[in-house]
Design a protein around this motif. Structure first.
Motif, PDB file in Angstrom:
ATOM      1  N   LEU A   1      17.042   0.446 -25.983  1.00 56.89           N
ATOM      2  CA  LEU A   1      16.728  -0.981 -25.902  1.00 56.89           C
ATOM      3  C   LEU A   1      16.523  -1.415 -24.455  1.00 56.89           C
ATOM      4  N   GLU A   2      16.812  -0.526 -23.526  1.00 56.03           N
ATOM      5  CA  GLU A   2      16.760  -0.879 -22.115  1.00 56.03           C
ATOM      6  C   GLU A   2      15.371  -0.871 -21.497  1.00 56.03           C
ATOM      7  N   LYS A   3      14.354  -0.524 -22.265  1.00 52.33           N
ATOM      8  CA  LYS A   3      13.005  -0.427 -21.701  1.00 52.33           C
ATOM      9  C   LYS A   3      12.623  -1.623 -20.842  1.00 52.33           C
ATOM     10  N   GLU A   4      11.992  -1.346 -19.715  1.00 58.46           N
ATOM     11  CA  GLU A   4      11.482  -2.366 -18.814  1.00 58.46           C
ATOM     12  C   GLU A   4      10.678  -3.398 -19.619  1.00 58.46           C
ATOM     13  N   ASP A   5      11.085  -4.620 -19.548  1.00 59.43           N
ATOM     14  CA  ASP A   5      10.438  -5.659 -20.343  1.00 59.43           C
ATOM     15  C   ASP A   5       9.026  -5.945 -19.839  1.00 59.43           C
ATOM     16  N   VAL A   6       8.056  -5.941 -20.730  1.00 60.54           N
ATOM     17  CA  VAL A   6       6.697  -6.287 -20.361  1.00 60.54           C
ATOM     18  C   VAL A   6       6.458  -7.720 -20.808  1.00 60.54           C
ATOM     19  N   ARG A   7       6.376  -8.625 -19.864  1.00 58.44           N
ATOM     20  CA  ARG A   7       6.261 -10.035 -20.210  1.00 58.44           C
ATOM     21  C   ARG A   7       4.822 -10.522 -20.133  1.00 58.44           C
ATOM     22  N   ILE A   8       3.926  -9.884 -20.867  1.00 60.58           N
ATOM     23  CA  ILE A   8       2.609 -10.506 -20.924  1.00 60.58           C
ATOM     24  C   ILE A   8       2.495 -11.134 -22.297  1.00 60.58           C
ATOM     25  N   ASP A   9       2.096 -12.386 -22.303  1.00 63.90           N
ATOM     26  CA  ASP A   9       2.005 -13.083 -23.579  1.00 63.90           C
ATOM     27  C   ASP A   9       0.534 -13.184 -23.994  1.00 63.90           C
ATOM     28  N   GLU A  10       0.315 -13.869 -25.098  1.00 67.79           N
ATOM     29  CA  GLU A  10      -1.047 -13.951 -25.629  1.00 67.79           C
ATOM     30  C   GLU A  10      -2.026 -14.600 -24.661  1.00 67.79           C
ATOM     31  N   LEU A  11      -1.541 -15.559 -23.903  1.00 65.73           N
ATOM     32  CA  LEU A  11      -2.424 -16.229 -22.947  1.00 65.73           C
ATOM     33  C   LEU A  11      -2.851 -15.223 -21.858  1.00 65.73           C
ATOM     34  N   ASP A  12      -1.873 -14.460 -21.359  1.00 61.47           N
ATOM     35  CA  ASP A  12      -2.208 -13.410 -20.384  1.00 61.47           C
ATOM     36  C   ASP A  12      -3.305 -12.515 -20.955  1.00 61.47           C
ATOM     37  N   GLN A  13      -3.111 -12.122 -22.180  1.00 73.88           N
ATOM     38  CA  GLN A  13      -4.081 -11.219 -22.806  1.00 73.88           C
ATOM     39  C   GLN A  13      -5.477 -11.815 -22.853  1.00 73.88           C
ATOM     40  N   LYS A  14      -5.530 -13.073 -23.211  1.00 75.45           N
ATOM     41  CA  LYS A  14      -6.840 -13.718 -23.302  1.00 75.45           C
ATOM     42  C   LYS A  14      -7.504 -13.788 -21.926  1.00 75.45           C
ATOM     43  N   ILE A  15      -6.694 -14.089 -20.921  1.00 78.09           N
ATOM     44  CA  ILE A  15      -7.244 -14.159 -19.552  1.00 78.09           C
ATOM     45  C   ILE A  15      -7.716 -12.775 -19.113  1.00 78.09           C
ATOM     46  N   ILE A  16      -6.890 -11.772 -19.351  1.00 74.98           N
ATOM     47  CA  ILE A  16      -7.269 -10.392 -18.981  1.00 74.98           C
ATOM     48  C   ILE A  16      -8.622 -10.031 -19.607  1.00 74.98           C
ATOM     49  N   ALA A  17      -8.781 -10.410 -20.865  1.00 74.29           N
ATOM     50  CA  ALA A  17     -10.007 -10.041 -21.576  1.00 74.29           C
ATOM     51  C   ALA A  17     -11.269 -10.534 -20.860  1.00 74.29           C
ATOM     52  N   PHE A  18     -11.191 -11.734 -20.251  1.00 73.74           N
ATOM     53  CA  PHE A  18     -12.356 -12.225 -19.501  1.00 73.74           C
ATOM     54  C   PHE A  18     -12.721 -11.284 -18.358  1.00 73.74           C
ATOM     55  N   PHE A  19     -11.685 -10.838 -17.644  1.00 70.31           N
ATOM     56  CA  PHE A  19     -11.956  -9.990 -16.481  1.00 70.31           C
ATOM     57  C   PHE A  19     -12.343  -8.571 -16.886  1.00 70.31           C
ATOM     58  N   GLN A  20     -11.912  -8.150 -18.059  1.00 69.72           N
ATOM     59  CA  GLN A  20     -12.340  -6.831 -18.532  1.00 69.72           C
ATOM     60  C   GLN A  20     -13.838  -6.824 -18.822  1.00 69.72           C
ATOM     61  N   ARG A  21     -14.328  -7.972 -19.274  1.00 70.90           N
ATOM     62  CA  ARG A  21     -15.776  -8.082 -19.504  1.00 70.90           C
ATOM     63  C   ARG A  21     -16.509  -8.245 -18.175  1.00 70.90           C
ATOM     64  N   ASP A  22     -15.998  -9.104 -17.311  1.00 73.37           N
ATOM     65  CA  ASP A  22     -16.660  -9.372 -16.029  1.00 73.37           C
ATOM     66  C   ASP A  22     -15.612  -9.744 -14.994  1.00 73.37           C
ATOM     67  N   GLY A  23     -15.471  -8.897 -13.990  1.00 72.71           N
ATOM     68  CA  GLY A  23     -14.442  -9.097 -12.964  1.00 72.71           C
ATOM     69  C   GLY A  23     -14.692 -10.329 -12.109  1.00 72.71           C
ATOM     70  N   ARG A  24     -15.876 -10.925 -12.237  1.00 80.13           N
ATOM     71  CA  ARG A  24     -16.177 -12.110 -11.424  1.00 80.13           C
ATOM     72  C   ARG A  24     -16.269 -13.391 -12.269  1.00 80.13           C
ATOM     73  N   SER A  25     -15.681 -13.344 -13.473  1.00 84.53           N
ATOM     74  CA  SER A  25     -15.618 -14.552 -14.317  1.00 84.53           C
ATOM     75  C   SER A  25     -15.035 -15.700 -13.487  1.00 84.53           C
ATOM     76  N   SER A  26     -15.563 -16.899 -13.716  1.00 83.28           N
ATOM     77  CA  SER A  26     -15.050 -18.023 -12.909  1.00 83.28           C
ATOM     78  C   SER A  26     -13.828 -18.626 -13.588  1.00 83.28           C
ATOM     79  N   TYR A  27     -12.842 -19.034 -12.762  1.00 85.38           N
ATOM     80  CA  TYR A  27     -11.603 -19.618 -13.279  1.00 85.38           C
ATOM     81  C   TYR A  27     -11.901 -20.867 -14.095  1.00 85.38           C
ATOM     82  N   THR A  28     -12.875 -21.648 -13.631  1.00 86.31           N
ATOM     83  CA  THR A  28     -13.229 -22.897 -14.309  1.00 86.31           C
ATOM     84  C   THR A  28     -13.686 -22.623 -15.745  1.00 86.31           C
ATOM     85  N   GLU A  29     -14.581 -21.684 -15.851  1.00 82.87           N
ATOM     86  CA  GLU A  29     -15.092 -21.294 -17.167  1.00 82.87           C
ATOM     87  C   GLU A  29     -13.959 -20.839 -18.094  1.00 82.87           C
TER      88      GLU A  29
END
Lengths: 160, 160, 160, 160, 160, 160, 160, 160
Positions: free
Chosen positions: A5-33
């Motif tokens: 149970l001691e595994k290093e906690d990975v605290r990425i939530d669904e919002l993190d995931q959604k944001i990551i997905a933008f950059f996986q498609r295009d590393g220069r996605s604009s924050y505003t968009e």
């Protein structure tokens, strides 16, 4: 508590995931968009991205195709290593600029190493002048990459 | 003309290389900054970047650490393949989302394949349900990656 | 939800672990003794044990040393298997009484199989009459166990 | 006398076998029940069981499924060992708690070793900190167990 | 007569050997010079050379260094072949111009094959378009030659 | 300049190639004939040939079939070598007269070596007396050539 | 009775062993001498020898050194075989006169086979014309014996 | 003279071969019978046999089936050996009584060794106490023989 149970906690939530997905498609996605599409503030995007990068969860980089930039010798090495020198071997390998990937693994080899050079001649020089200097490498097996058919950078996140 | 002179010409010049270097350090480098540092116009930076991306020489992306995002099962497969089905096998492998890397190579294996999943259970499912469906795979050998010690994205370009 | 959070929940708590530890030392530990030592009721011990056994988390069994009971031929097989017949092969292997262990694995072999017989002659008969009948086994590699130096039955739980 | 007749005598008779069979089915079988079914006294059952356990012919234990108790990293190692250090290597391996099985064997490896940990990270730590300290291990090959399809504890006795 | 005396008679005598030695040093040695040095007539030299060439004992040729003429991809293949198709496989291999060497051998491979091309890309094409068409090749293992340290053409004759 | 353009320039032009082709067919082609066929002067042919030979691009030699001259033991060795002694090992190997070919390579072996002797007994003597004296050879694997099906000497040049 | 007691009874007693030992030293030992030395009658010697030979426990034969009688190509093959054709493969192999030894084994190969011929050329013919005709052989690996350092014929009996 | 003609002369003629053939069928063939059948004197038979035995061309011995005399553990070892200690290793191996066969070979192993013992336990003792004491053995690979399908003693001579 017990160990599993001691595994290093990975605290990425669904919002993190959604944001990551933008950059996986295009590393220069604009924050505003991104903010608009997700219905959050630009500040939130900025903070999340900063946190992901600081915690080395995500890195935004320019990735280059070696075969299109004259680095024609892409090789994959399997190394057998003296286990009590494994950490030292790794420390020395990662410092060689032509070594682009080092991973410890199960199987017949202790380490997988990718070396990218402009020619086989250069690769041979690295084997004789660099790898040969690393104490603890017992033997090497190598393969020359003939063609890269897929290389994805979206490791680690599958979105719903 | 004889064959060894016919190689596909790679037209990246020193300026391309200098621009690439900025993105290898930081995929979100600003065009203005690059232009200033290199003493060229922002338009030139923009045009060059666009050309590099269109020609698939460079790609700017968010790269994620699988071990930090819950994708704990990172495996490397060596595949022996019927040579007359090699292209088909490749076409089917690259369509599997969990397959993140496919390369043809010399050596004991015809193809190297990386598969990244959230668990060994999921990996086993992919082996039984996905790989098993691909006609032409003669045998597989696999290793589990235990730790990624180096992963560089600056493949292919060494600057002066 | 994202995939790496979907893992089958393992609901054994610290009390389960402490109870398991008694049986790992001695499969015939008395419930009364356990209850006393842990300061709980005998009913709780009984319920917990029943639940652990019903959920196939623990099994209390008599384990026999093959070399001390005349089963002198203990062998370990590595099998390469056609992936699209892996499940069928497994289903047939587990039905052979002399096959005592079947596990899917990464590495050079798809399956590890242990076969225990009274003699090498009997082992050879099983290879020729039983394994040979299983469609989908591509090749076998085998080792004869010369001595068992350790065999523990306390898999899976480390107590504080 | 000539050598092949000198084998260590295994003195388990048919009654021992019948008693063992009860515990292979259920390690908590009651002596009374066994006595009744076999038409012998409870004292005989008790004496026989005691003798089987004292002579390490049988052991009654709680066996736990590693995958159901959070020990998700089950690996099988093949070790090549300097023959003149084989005994020492074995002595050190059996003391490592995560090492659950050690057997000497014919074939490409001198020893087979199973290691069970809560994670691949923990396995890697054991390789680097524990296995690396054992003098005499020449090389290691490892496989990750993906699924346990059969695990029987009734080794060594086939009843009529 | 018994079999071991039936070997195909090799009728090269000491004079043949001395003549061969001149051409091993320089393929353009003049017949006059050889005649003088060996104290024989030019006609004898001419006849001997003609006979050696007609019987395929010697061949005088221009040998080119692949790495100095742009043929940078020199590879060595080990092939496992269906024995009942060995002759056919050989017949097809020798017809591929890039295949420069084909030898049957003992060991892990049935055939050793050298392939020389201008690039790895061209090698990969040959594997996919040419080797893949040859029925009877079970599997291939390949190595890329990094440097030729010695290549002698004086096979077969040691002079006193 | 960037690295992939720095390759040692190979200055053989189409005329060199055409001249080479004559010698690949027949090492004793006359300069006059070549001059006539190509419409150039004999002096040009002579100069070109001289330059090709001086730069070790081409060598004109008598090549002998080992099996037809009593050298019946043709073997191919794969050597694993300590990388920091690779150059020394190569230097010693090339001095052994029976060693006719030495090449560094990727794959399971660091060096490929061909040894040609009159008998297996002689080969065994070389292994025990010569190879055994070379410090840095970790292990050897060998194959006996059973038949040479193709051996071409026109490496490196494909004419239009 | 349980299985491990059912082994085929080998009824050779100490007297058999003593008699065998004479023939292991010299296949032409005289019955009279043996009788005298062991203090038994010549008839007993005769009967015992006859029984040993009839039961195929001992065979008295002239054994020839292949390397001293022109059979210079002594090879050892490891065969991988389709298990369901193992018996057929064995039946066909034992009929080839040049095949002198066939044994089923554990390990990487299913069968070990020795082939002795007068030359490598003859060996190659057998591979292509005889082994290739046997359905069920999946692959072969072969080694050439370079020297026989020990060959004992006293298998199976150690006298006090 | 050139090397390939210097081979140790094997002076067995057709008469020797015919005499050998009798002993290959039956090691106790009578000289009188042989003399009669071949139309030569008994003295000639006697002289020839004596010469064949003195020159170690033939040996007449009692050969025993290990599996029928309680030697149930018949194993085949492949040894990798330090080449500069090969002779020493051989000298020590041939002195171990349980080692019945030692041969130098090409291929993955330097030496093939057969060990015959009464049990696997005894084999394991020899590995740990005897083989382990021999300096120069780099690694061992072993197979257990499951059944001897053919064992011929008529090596080296094929009669017309």
């Amino acid at each position: 508590m017990n160990k599993h149970l001691e595994k290093e906690d990975v605290r990425i939530d669904e919002l993190d995931q959604k944001i990551i997905a933008f950059f996986q498609r295009d590393g220069r996605s604009s924050y505003t968009e991104i903010a608009e599409e997700l219905g959050i503030t630009v500040g939130t995007v900025r903070n999340r991205v900063q946190r992901l990068i600081e915690n080395k969860i995500m890195k935004i980089v320019g990735v280059v195709d070696p075969f299109k930039t004259g680095m024609e010798s892409v090789s994959m090495f399997g190394l057998k290593v003296q286990l009590n020198k494994l950490d030292e071997v790794v420390q020395k390998l990662v410092k060689i600029p032509e070594v682009r990937f080092v991973a410890a693994a199960t199987g017949a080899f202790d380490l997988y190493v990718q070396i990218i050079t402009s020619s086989n001649k250069e690769l041979y020089r690295i084997m004789k002048e660099e790898l040969s200097e690393i104490d603890g490498i017992l033997s090497t097996d190598s393969s020359m990459i003939l063609e890269l058919h897929k290389q994805s950078y979206d490791w680690g996140v599958n979105l719903p």
